[in-house]
Scaffold this motif. Structure first.
Motif, mmCIF file in Angstrom:
data_model
loop_
_atom_site.group_PDB
_atom_site.id
_atom_site.type_symbol
_atom_site.label_atom_id
_atom_site.label_comp_id
_atom_site.label_asym_id
_atom_site.label_seq_id
_atom_site.Cartn_x
_atom_site.Cartn_y
_atom_site.Cartn_z
ATOM 1 N N ILE A 165 -4.612 -8.085 -9.832
ATOM 2 C CA ILE A 165 -5.483 -8.732 -8.845
ATOM 3 C C ILE A 165 -4.932 -8.657 -7.425
ATOM 4 N N ARG A 166 -3.673 -8.970 -7.228
ATOM 5 C CA ARG A 166 -3.128 -8.998 -5.866
ATOM 6 C C ARG A 166 -3.186 -7.618 -5.199
ATOM 7 N N PRO A 167 -2.690 -6.540 -5.847
ATOM 8 C CA PRO A 167 -2.824 -5.218 -5.215
ATOM 9 C C PRO A 167 -4.276 -4.776 -5.061
ATOM 10 N N LEU A 168 -5.166 -5.226 -5.955
ATOM 11 C CA LEU A 168 -6.586 -4.913 -5.797
ATOM 12 C C LEU A 168 -7.132 -5.547 -4.524
ATOM 13 N N HIS A 169 -6.755 -6.779 -4.276
ATOM 14 C CA HIS A 169 -7.183 -7.453 -3.046
ATOM 15 C C HIS A 169 -6.620 -6.733 -1.822
ATOM 16 N N GLN A 170 -5.372 -6.309 -1.874
ATOM 17 C CA GLN A 170 -4.779 -5.569 -0.765
ATOM 18 C C GLN A 170 -5.519 -4.255 -0.521
ATOM 19 N N HIS A 171 -5.925 -3.605 -1.613
ATOM 20 C CA HIS A 171 -6.680 -2.357 -1.501
ATOM 21 C C HIS A 171 -8.014 -2.593 -0.791
ATOM 22 N N ILE A 172 -8.700 -3.678 -1.147
ATOM 23 C CA ILE A 172 -9.976 -3.991 -0.508
ATOM 24 C C ILE A 172 -9.768 -4.326 0.963
ATOM 25 N N ARG A 173 -8.671 -5.017 1.268
ATOM 26 C CA ARG A 173 -8.381 -5.357 2.659
ATOM 27 C C ARG A 173 -8.153 -4.124 3.523
ATOM 28 N N LYS A 174 -7.654 -3.060 2.927
ATOM 29 C CA LYS A 174 -7.497 -1.810 3.677
ATOM 30 C C LYS A 174 -8.861 -1.207 4.020
ATOM 31 N N ILE A 175 -9.820 -1.417 3.136
ATOM 32 C CA ILE A 175 -11.168 -0.899 3.364
ATOM 33 C C ILE A 175 -11.946 -1.793 4.324
ATOM 34 N N GLN A 205 -22.978 -5.108 -9.256
ATOM 35 C CA GLN A 205 -22.372 -3.831 -9.647
ATOM 36 C C GLN A 205 -21.219 -4.080 -10.612
ATOM 37 N N ASP A 206 -21.402 -3.642 -11.854
ATOM 38 C CA ASP A 206 -20.316 -3.627 -12.827
ATOM 39 C C ASP A 206 -19.502 -2.356 -12.578
ATOM 40 N N THR A 207 -18.228 -2.358 -12.925
ATOM 41 C CA THR A 207 -17.367 -1.221 -12.588
ATOM 42 C C THR A 207 -16.431 -0.863 -13.727
ATOM 43 N N PRO A 208 -15.947 0.397 -13.736
ATOM 44 C CA PRO A 208 -14.861 0.761 -14.657
ATOM 45 C C PRO A 208 -13.602 -0.026 -14.307
ATOM 46 N N PHE A 209 -12.596 0.070 -15.171
ATOM 47 C CA PHE A 209 -11.409 -0.761 -14.966
ATOM 48 C C PHE A 209 -10.477 -0.191 -13.892
ATOM 49 N N VAL A 210 -9.707 -1.108 -13.313
ATOM 50 C CA VAL A 210 -8.653 -0.773 -12.347
ATOM 51 C C VAL A 210 -7.314 -0.973 -13.044
ATOM 52 N N SER A 211 -6.349 -0.103 -12.766
ATOM 53 C CA SER A 211 -5.034 -0.227 -13.399
ATOM 54 C C SER A 211 -3.935 -0.107 -12.355
ATOM 55 N N LEU A 212 -2.754 -0.627 -12.702
ATOM 56 C CA LEU A 212 -1.589 -0.480 -11.840
ATOM 57 C C LEU A 212 -1.038 0.937 -11.965
ATOM 58 N N GLU A 213 -0.588 1.495 -10.842
ATOM 59 C CA GLU A 213 0.068 2.793 -10.900
ATOM 60 C C GLU A 213 1.430 2.655 -11.560
ATOM 61 N N ASP A 214 1.893 3.713 -12.182
ATOM 62 C CA ASP A 214 3.194 3.685 -12.855
ATOM 63 C C ASP A 214 4.316 3.388 -11.870
ATOM 64 N N ASN A 215 5.159 2.406 -12.244
ATOM 65 C CA ASN A 215 6.356 2.074 -11.465
ATOM 66 C C ASN A 215 6.056 1.722 -10.008
ATOM 67 N N SER A 216 4.929 1.076 -9.779
ATOM 68 C CA SER A 216 4.608 0.669 -8.408
ATOM 69 C C SER A 216 3.686 -0.535 -8.447
ATOM 70 N N ASP A 217 3.475 -1.134 -7.287
ATOM 71 C CA ASP A 217 2.558 -2.266 -7.170
ATOM 72 C C ASP A 217 1.194 -1.830 -6.647
ATOM 73 N N GLY A 218 0.990 -0.498 -6.547
ATOM 74 C CA GLY A 218 -0.310 0.001 -6.122
ATOM 75 C C GLY A 218 -1.261 0.079 -7.296
ATOM 76 N N ILE A 219 -2.519 0.360 -7.016
ATOM 77 C CA ILE A 219 -3.508 0.443 -8.080
ATOM 78 C C ILE A 219 -4.092 1.845 -8.169
ATOM 79 N N SER A 220 -4.575 2.161 -9.338
ATOM 80 C CA SER A 220 -5.260 3.418 -9.582
ATOM 81 C C SER A 220 -6.702 3.085 -9.928
ATOM 82 N N CYS A 221 -7.638 3.630 -9.154
ATOM 83 C CA CYS A 221 -9.051 3.352 -9.426
ATOM 84 C C CYS A 221 -9.892 4.570 -9.098
ATOM 85 N N GLN A 222 -11.040 4.651 -9.733
ATOM 86 C CA GLN A 222 -11.932 5.770 -9.530
ATOM 87 C C GLN A 222 -12.620 5.670 -8.170
ATOM 88 N N GLU A 223 -13.081 6.805 -7.669
ATOM 89 C CA GLU A 223 -13.776 6.832 -6.390
ATOM 90 C C GLU A 223 -15.040 5.968 -6.429
#
Length: 242
Positions: A124-134, A79-97
């Motif tokens: 990468i690090r916040p993306l990994h944290q996001h996956i760990r929540k799932i 599965q190829d995916t659209p891009f993930v980005s950092l949220e403004d002024n935070s270490d969280g990520i913004s990604c599509q559903e």
């Protein structure tokens, strides 16, 4: 050792079940990362050994092919995916559903950043944290890929930082160039496929307990024909930067 047919067509996965023979083990991998890091180029390199330097914005294509690894027939789904980005002024990520659905669906993960873009590394690090929540308790086969290894003069991310991050996340690491060759890309993806295959267990195609989300959508045939035409004509075009 893996065995790939010399000629094949990247095809969308049918929406209806039963497309894979009962004896085939299904390996499901999702490729994630920031903008313009070369995710699609890596997928195409791995699946076709070709390089395409120019892509339209990625809407998230799902591809399947069969190959033999360690003497076992595997049905690989990438599965190829659209891009993930950092949220403004935070270490969280913004990604599509769509990305969240792909994370639920996948058994193995490829994280991609560009050595020429430190911001893509920071994702990468916040993306990994996001996956760990799932998947808080899951064993997560993970490959960290530092792409654009041919652009050393523009390097912003030292190789040592990539190695340290891979160790922190519990995954393997590879610095490659999708532009310059397929060997490094193939070896890295193959290692991840082997790890996912070893951990799959159970019945072929068995889904995670309690998972009722729909699978990611396949690309339509028009998109697929366009991408195949790009791949076949890539050698006739002058290389361009990712």
């Amino acid at each position: 050792m893996s065995q790939f047919p010399s000629s094949f067509l990247l095809v969308p996965i049918p929406e209806s079940p039963g497309s894979d023979a009962p004896h085939n083990k299904i390996v499901k991998i999702v490729v994630l990362g920031g903008s313009s890091v070369g995710k699609t180029a890596l997928v195409v390199r791995f699946l076709t050994k070709r390089f395409i330097g120019d892509y339209e914005a990625n809407t998230g294509a799902l591809y399947s092919r069969k190959f033999t690894i360690d003497g076992e027939q595997i049905s690989l789904q990438v599965q190829d995916t659209p891009f993930v980005s950092l949220e403004d002024n935070s270490d969280g990520i913004s990604c599509q559903e769509q990305i969240n659905r792909s994370i639920y669906w996948a058994d193995g993960f490829v994280f991609v950043y560009s050595i020429t873009d430190y911001e893509s590394y920071r994702v990468i690090r916040p993306l990994h944290q996001h996956i760990r929540k799932i998947h808080p308790n899951a064993n997560m086969p993970l490959l960290l890929v530092a792409n654009k290894g041919d652009l050393l003069r523009a390097r912003q991310v030292p190789a040592g930082e990539g190695l340290r991050l891979a160790g922190e996340l519990g995954g393997s690491y590879a610095e490659v160039s999708a532009r310059e060759g397929s060997d490094g890309v193939h070896a890295a993806f193959q290692q991840l496929c082997q790890e996912v295959g070893r951990l799959a267990g159970g019945c072929p195609g068995e889904k995670r307990r309690g998972l009722h989300l729909a699978r990611p959508k396949s690309p339509n045939m028009q998109d697929l024909k366009r991408r195949l035409k790009q791949a076949l004509s890539s050698r006739a075009r002058a290389p361009t930067a990712l």
